[in-house]
Scaffold this active site. Structure first.
Site, PDB file in Angstrom:
ATOM      1  N   CYS A  27       0.956  -1.402  -0.009  1.00  0.00           N
ATOM      2  CA  CYS A  27       0.052   0.049  -0.024  1.00  0.00           C
ATOM      3  C   CYS A  27       0.901   1.280   0.037  1.00  0.00           C
ATOM      4  CB  CYS A  27      -0.991   0.109   1.427  1.00  0.00           C
ATOM      5  SG  CYS A  27      -2.282   1.104   0.988  1.00  0.00           S
ATOM      6  N   HIS A  69      -3.435  -5.220   0.320  1.00  0.00           N
ATOM      7  CA  HIS A  69      -2.850  -5.561   1.785  1.00  0.00           C
ATOM      8  C   HIS A  69      -2.815  -7.268   1.886  1.00  0.00           C
ATOM      9  CE1 HIS A  69      -2.704  -1.863   4.000  1.00  0.00           C
ATOM     10  NE2 HIS A  69      -3.429  -1.303   2.887  1.00  0.00           N
ATOM     11  N   GLU A 124      -1.361  -8.897   3.944  1.00  0.00           N
ATOM     12  CA  GLU A 124      -1.028  -9.026   5.493  1.00  0.00           C
ATOM     13  C   GLU A 124      -2.517  -9.270   6.169  1.00  0.00           C
ATOM     14  OE1 GLU A 124      -2.220  -4.955   6.013  1.00  0.00           O
ATOM     15  OE2 GLU A 124      -0.987  -6.060   4.421  1.00  0.00           O
TER      16      GLU A 124
END
Length: 246
Positions: free
Chosen positions: A115, A219, A221
């Site tokens: 990001c 994202h 994660e």
């Protein structure tokens, strides 16, 4: 077996916990968990003026660099005036991460930008940013719910044979996003390797000729099934093995 060490750049924010309300250096636990699940040790790297001048001491501690999401990048970093929607910038974080990124790329250390981290890679290599995407694309679908990934999924088309496609393990990748800025002019040497199916906004960039320099606008994660952070860890393992034999 010794685990590779992934340095994660920490944000400078204000936080509340228990009876405290203080300035902190923090990393959302999702990044730490993703690195650990991939078999690496997570090391938080905090902004440090001395390391801006010479990042080598920090890089000597790690095998790979992860640039996390967070606050808008100061437009002064790419010689632009601030848009009214560009807020809460932290110039000392920007300077630290730009210095680390440039040094890591020079050393051919694996780098993954997530990001804001993708945008940081672009700025570090001389690129610029669109400061408020709704002005460009006419919608707010890249940041549907403030502070949440709920309902944030959309597809990204990745270039066949690219580092991004290899990291994601597919050419059409479902992603979770939360951003209002994006890549405008590409930094030196970078190529676009992924675009949003919403509007063809660049969603992945990479640097050919380096072992592993990848930026993704989404994202990974936030998705326990995503292999993208694991690809960084595997690149770090391979890099460490190569250096050990040199």
């Amino acid at each position: 077996m010794k685990r590779p060490v992934i340095g994660i750049c920490a944000a400078l924010e204000r936080a509340r916990w228990s009876v405290w309300d203080q300035a902190v250096a923090l990393v959302p636990i999702g990044y730490v968990g993703a690195v650990q699940r991939a078999g690496a040790l997570a090391l938080l790297l905090t902004p440090d003026e001395q390391l801006v001048a010479d990042p080598s001491q920090a890089l000597a501690l790690i095998d790979g660099l992860l640039l996390a999401g967070g606050a808008d990048i100061d437009p002064g970093s790419y010689e632009a005036e601030a848009h009214p929607q560009t807020v809460d910038t932290v110039p000392e974080r920007d300077a630290f991460e730009i210095a680390l990124t440039r040094a890591a790329i020079e050393a051919d250390m694996p780098v993954l930008g997530i990001c804001r981290g993708m945008q940081l890679i672009n700025v570090a290599l001389g690129g610029t940013l669109v400061q408020h995407l709704p002005d460009l694309v006419g919608h707010g679908e890249h940041r549907r719910v403030l502070g949440s990934f709920e309902g944030a999924e959309h597809d990204v088309m990745l270039t066949e044979g690219s580092l991004a496609a290899g990291a994601a393990g597919e050419l059409v990748h479902i992603t979770k996003s939360h951003h209002h800025q994006g890549v405008e002019e590409l930094g030196a040497g970078l190529v676009i390797s992924g675009i949003s199916t919403l509007d063809e906004l660049p969603e992945a960039i990479e640097l050919p000729g380096r072992r592993f320099v990848l930026g993704v606008q989404w994202h990974p994660e936030a998705d326990p099934e995503s292999p993208v952070v694991g690809a960084l860890v595997q690149a770090a393992i391979a890099s460490s093995a190569t250096l050990a034999h040199e």
